[in-house]
Enzyme design. Structure first.
Site, PDB file in Angstrom:
ATOM      1  N   SER A 177       0.813  -1.213   0.000  1.00 43.15           N
ATOM      2  CA  SER A 177       0.000   0.000   0.000  1.00 43.15           C
ATOM      3  C   SER A 177       0.851   1.270   0.000  1.00 43.15           C
ATOM      4  O   SER A 177       1.975   1.284   0.488  1.00 43.15           O
ATOM      5  CB  SER A 177      -0.912   0.015   1.222  1.00 43.15           C
ATOM      6  OG  SER A 177      -1.820  -1.057   1.184  1.00 43.15           O
TER       7      SER A 177
HETATM    8  N1  SAH Z   1      -1.255  -4.785   4.076  1.00 48.33           N
HETATM    9  C1  SAH Z   1      -0.444  -4.780   2.866  1.00 48.33           C
HETATM   10  C2  SAH Z   1      -1.279  -4.637   1.620  1.00 48.33           C
HETATM   11  C3  SAH Z   1      -1.853  -5.935   1.251  1.00 48.33           C
HETATM   12  S1  SAH Z   1      -2.648  -5.997  -0.317  1.00 48.33           S
HETATM   13  C4  SAH Z   1       0.604  -3.678   2.945  1.00 48.33           C
HETATM   14  O1  SAH Z   1       1.050  -3.375   4.026  1.00 48.33           O
HETATM   15  O2  SAH Z   1       1.029  -3.173   1.933  1.00 48.33           O
HETATM   16  C5  SAH Z   1      -4.023  -7.017   0.169  1.00 48.33           C
HETATM   17  C6  SAH Z   1      -3.684  -8.432   0.583  1.00 48.33           C
HETATM   18  O3  SAH Z   1      -4.896  -9.048   0.977  1.00 48.33           O
HETATM   19  C7  SAH Z   1      -3.121  -9.293  -0.536  1.00 48.33           C
HETATM   20  O4  SAH Z   1      -1.888  -9.825  -0.136  1.00 48.33           O
HETATM   21  C8  SAH Z   1      -4.164 -10.392  -0.697  1.00 48.33           C
HETATM   22  O5  SAH Z   1      -3.613 -11.649  -1.020  1.00 48.33           O
HETATM   23  C9  SAH Z   1      -4.817 -10.421   0.669  1.00 48.33           C
HETATM   24  N2  SAH Z   1      -6.155 -10.998   0.722  1.00 48.33           N
HETATM   25  C10 SAH Z   1      -7.153 -10.925  -0.191  1.00 48.33           C
HETATM   26  N3  SAH Z   1      -8.246 -11.584   0.239  1.00 48.33           N
HETATM   27  C11 SAH Z   1      -7.933 -12.094   1.465  1.00 48.33           C
HETATM   28  C12 SAH Z   1      -8.637 -12.888   2.413  1.00 48.33           C
HETATM   29  N4  SAH Z   1      -9.883 -13.326   2.198  1.00 48.33           N
HETATM   30  N5  SAH Z   1      -8.006 -13.224   3.565  1.00 48.33           N
HETATM   31  C13 SAH Z   1      -6.739 -12.817   3.812  1.00 48.33           C
HETATM   32  N6  SAH Z   1      -6.019 -12.074   2.939  1.00 48.33           N
HETATM   33  C14 SAH Z   1      -6.606 -11.712   1.777  1.00 48.33           C
END
Ligand code: SAH
Length: 222
Positions: free
Chosen positions: A74
């Protein structure tokens, strides 16, 4: 950058940008200042250690970056905003859904929270767990799993942060939130997404505030 392997100067510029963006968006978000504890956590976490080698030059730019497996890290401003809206601090028990590379997890851990983070893509969960342990965050626990179910063994949580966009607010997560806590989550609305904060009041009543339009990867079923 051989003169500054810790990238302190780049991180300070990132903080300055975040501070400015908070002011620009204050009317919309209701928050004009980054709380000092959040600033300090962002200052302490080496963001460049969370992105692939070829992306490191851009690690401190205020933009999301590709991190492999089709996922992203992010934008720094968004991490600062979500952390602020969450209202977690020293000693808070926080559930994060969507570990990704673990950057947001590290920021929450640096804030002194006890973090439980779920990631649905196994290789990402494993890499993030290893990275966080390697950097010494022993108050962050990462697991491979579907965030729709939350983490019942560790519930209730003082705060819950979802970092993938959900079609609607999952009630399972609401039930794992302690009275008085906040759930911060991007929710799909038509062709767009909005960042929402749900506050669970002392009597269990829910209060929802939509903060601003956002763009996250979708929350998927594991
Ligand atoms: N928090 C991260 C951004 C993550 S992007 C940062 O610090 O940059 C969003 C993430 O959510 C992805 O890795 C994706 O695989 C995960 N994701 C999507 N659906 C999900 C679910 N149902 N349970 C857990 N993780 C999920």
């Amino acid at each position: 950058m051989p003169d500054d392997p810790d990238r302190t100067a780049e991180r300070e510029r990132m903080l300055a940008t975040i501070r400015e963006l908070f002011q620009v968006t204050a009317a919309e978000t209701g928050v004009a200042e980054v709380p000092p504890a959040v600033m300090e956590a962002l200052r302490r976490v080496p963001r460049h250690r969370f992105v692939p080698g070829h992306e490191q030059a851009l690690a401190y730019a205020d933009m999301p970056l590709a991190i492999g497996n089709g996922q992203t890290i992010s934008q720094p401003y968004m991490v600062a905003l979500m952390t602020t809206l969450l209202g977690a601090g020293e000693g808070s028990r926080v559930l994060e859904v969507g570990t990704g590379c673990g950057y947001q997890t590290a920021v929450l851990a640096a804030l002194g929270a006890q973090v439980f983070s779920l990631e649905v893509v196994q290789p990402l969960a494993e890499a993030a767990a290893q990275r966080l342990a390697g950097l010494g965050y022993d108050n962050a626990d990462v697991r491979h799993g579907d965030g729709y179910g939350g983490w019942p063994e560790q519930a209730p949580f003082d705060a819950i942060l979802v970092t993938a966009a959900a079609p609607q607010v999952p009630m399972t997560l609401v039930r794992q939130l302690r009275d008085g806590g906040n759930l911060v989550i991007p929710v799909v609305r038509g062709a767009r997404q909005v960042l929402s904060v749900l506050h669970r009041e002392a009597d269990g009543d829910l209060h929802r505030r939509d903060v601003l339009p956002v763009a996250f990867v979708p929350m998927v079923r594991g």
